[in-house]
Design an enzyme around this catalytic site. Sequence first.
Site, PDB file in Angstrom:
ATOM      1  N   HIS A  12      28.993  11.447  99.934  1.00  0.00           N
ATOM      2  CA  HIS A  12      29.598  12.808 100.068  1.00  0.00           C
ATOM      3  C   HIS A  12      31.296  12.916 100.595  1.00  0.00           C
ATOM      4  CE1 HIS A  12      25.913  14.368 102.085  1.00  0.00           C
ATOM      5  NE2 HIS A  12      26.398  14.234 102.796  1.00  0.00           N
ATOM      6  N   HIS A  59      25.477  21.741 104.387  1.00  0.00           N
ATOM      7  CA  HIS A  59      25.998  21.342 105.851  1.00  0.00           C
ATOM      8  C   HIS A  59      26.396  22.899 106.564  1.00  0.00           C
ATOM      9  CE1 HIS A  59      26.336  17.437 103.557  1.00  0.00           C
ATOM     10  NE2 HIS A  59      26.477  17.249 104.330  1.00  0.00           N
ATOM     11  N   HIS A 191      27.322   6.028 108.843  1.00  0.00           N
ATOM     12  CA  HIS A 191      27.936   6.774 109.185  1.00  0.00           C
ATOM     13  C   HIS A 191      27.828   7.301 110.482  1.00  0.00           C
ATOM     14  CE1 HIS A 191      26.588  10.012 106.574  1.00  0.00           C
ATOM     15  NE2 HIS A 191      27.935  11.248 107.914  1.00  0.00           N
ATOM     16  N   GLU A 238      21.304  10.485 105.477  1.00  0.00           N
ATOM     17  CA  GLU A 238      21.808  10.981 104.824  1.00  0.00           C
ATOM     18  C   GLU A 238      21.230   9.673 103.514  1.00  0.00           C
ATOM     19  OE1 GLU A 238      25.362  13.731 105.490  1.00  0.00           O
ATOM     20  OE2 GLU A 238      25.465  12.607 104.257  1.00  0.00           O
TER      21      GLU A 238
END
Length: 279
Positions: A12, A59, A191, A238
């Site tokens: 995402h 977030h 990431h 995530e």
Amino acid sequence: MAQILGGIGVTHSPSVAVAFDRGHTERPEWAPFFENTQPVKKWLTALAPDTLVIFYNDHLNRFPLSTYPTFAVGCDDTLRVADEGHGRRDLPDVPGDSELAWHICRHLVANEFDITMCQEMEVDHGVLSPLPLIADPPWQIKVIPIAINVILHPLPTARRCWRLGEAVARAIAAFPGERRVVIAGTGGLSHQLQGKDFGFVNPEWDNEFLDLIESDPEQLVALSHDTYMDRGGAESIEMIIWLAMRGALSGKLRRVQRVYWPRLTGLGMLALQPEATAA
Ligand code: FE
């Protein structure tokens, strides 16, 4: 009768949303990702689901750090597009499915899975970055967003996410109405967007993860948060959200599509279909 027709794991990253909004999807740096996601949309068009249950993480757009739920279900019939600080994206609000969402809430709580129930819901890039890879605006599909905390420690374990997926699947199976449901889990892949390892991507681990979530997810369910973060960077935690999606799928699965394109983050998409629904 409600049926789960398929599952999608998908990154995402906000960069996907920017590329989509600015019409950069055919540029050389983006085409290998966007082109390869097209078969998933084609598959979904043929499958004609009416509801998409999306496990994702917020977030800090819907929930502030001062009050951050471990698991939260959006029961609103209109999911507003959040302004993430740059103005709202030019996307229509997303229709929710309050009838099935409340059924899922009742079923989860009755089965000792205590969740936060949101009667007003905004969704951020955790839902909206991948949504145009799955459907076209104006959205015809209804969405039930289920937020998982991967932001504020203590986080739920990978196994707890898996069990949430299993519990949601049981709830859907027990729904008295008609629904054609697809489950999605968004986030990752590898990431890190802070500190000295900014920009860290681990394609080897991302591909191992894509192998295992399809063929041997138990190995992933057993891993600690530290192992995920060591292998994929801090924000790659995530990836445990994909396990909720995978936990909702059962039986033998057919792989519809697998996409991997490492950029500033490891971008991935995996679509799986239970063979029992493939006829
Ligand atoms: Fe994220």
